[in-house]
Design an enzyme around this catalytic site. Sequence first.
Site, PDB file in Angstrom:
ATOM      1  N   GLY A  10       0.684  -0.483  -0.016  1.00  0.00           N
ATOM      2  CA  GLY A  10       0.058   0.287   0.509  1.00  0.00           C
ATOM      3  C   GLY A  10       0.670   1.332  -0.146  1.00  0.00           C
ATOM      4  O   GLY A  10       2.291   1.295  -0.256  1.00  0.00           O
ATOM      5  N   ALA A  63      -5.336  -1.845   5.831  1.00  0.00           N
ATOM      6  CA  ALA A  63      -6.909  -1.809   5.778  1.00  0.00           C
ATOM      7  C   ALA A  63      -7.925  -2.189   4.886  1.00  0.00           C
ATOM      8  O   ALA A  63      -7.155  -1.408   3.580  1.00  0.00           O
ATOM      9  CB  ALA A  63      -7.177  -0.311   6.586  1.00  0.00           C
ATOM     10  N   ASP A 105      -8.882   9.958  11.217  1.00  0.00           N
ATOM     11  CA  ASP A 105     -10.082  11.382  10.744  1.00  0.00           C
ATOM     12  C   ASP A 105     -11.768  10.740  10.699  1.00  0.00           C
ATOM     13  O   ASP A 105     -12.161  11.269  11.705  1.00  0.00           O
ATOM     14  CB  ASP A 105      -9.818  12.598   9.654  1.00  0.00           C
ATOM     15  N   TYR A 128     -17.286   2.840   6.914  1.00  0.00           N
ATOM     16  CA  TYR A 128     -15.593   2.864   6.909  1.00  0.00           C
ATOM     17  C   TYR A 128     -15.168   3.038   8.640  1.00  0.00           C
ATOM     18  O   TYR A 128     -14.586   3.038   9.471  1.00  0.00           O
ATOM     19  CB  TYR A 128     -14.798   3.637   5.883  1.00  0.00           C
TER      20      TYR A 128
END
Length: 299
Positions: A10, A63, A105, A128
């Site tokens: 990633g 993730a 966030d 999410y």
Amino acid sequence: MRILLTGAAGQLGRHLAPRLAALGDVIGTDREAGDFRCDLSDRRLLDKSLARVRPDLVVNPAAWTAVDRAEDHPEMALRINRDLPGWIGEWCATQDVPLVHFSTDYVFSGTRDEPWAEDDRPAPDSVYGRTKLEGERAIEASGARALIVRTAWLYSHFPGNFLSAILTRAGRGEPLTVVSDQVGSPTWAGHLADAVIELIRRHDDLGDGVQRFHVAGRGRYSWHAFAELAVARAAEAGVIDAPVAVEPIASARWPQKARRPAWSVLDCSRYERLVGRPLPSVGDGLDACLTNWKEDAAC
């Protein structure tokens, strides 16, 4: 020190790997890449990998980050964003191995005039965001010694993020339409990786249990303002031939399945007090990213 790095393919994993190499031997894994392949959604395979590597530190940027797709596939998002960090935390707790995990966030929602601090009450509005928050709680429940690093609006010169998408289009001379009523702190993956190395070096001094830190670009921008800045600086740097028009649009007029936070600026003062210096600004991060872009021509 042996370091297991998940999500090695990633954008954050690719920035972390060379920096972690300064601390020890890095063993990277991902579904289709890394030193060995592993389907991290399969606990049996994860446990075999942990037993095989026997790491002294686990760094977990893996993730499910497809925010809109998570609305349609909540079970898979839960498995990667909640179950996986919980499983890793349980192994780390039994082996007394520290864990570094990344959150977002998107655990916050609502409108306010000041940045979100680590101890502010989360209230995610999307699958999410909820699954990432549940991942944090799973790590807490595991009893592991862990650093949870929340970040925001992560970008890099690698494909698959906001910056690479808009500059690829701008490079073709296409005008852009970008949301103007969501405000946050764009963060270059390289600066986030640098900050994580600083935290790892200080981990033994931070105490037991879970420690949370916010790490993001210093400043606050709407997506539209960041896009305008990115296009202008990319043209100056020669990444694109010329600027293109960047038109603002309201979130309500932009089709998205998942609700995004209207305000997700993060208060990073806890991290800055620890290391004794401010984090780099959004502009500095953008310039560093564009330098990488020219050197690697990855997009």
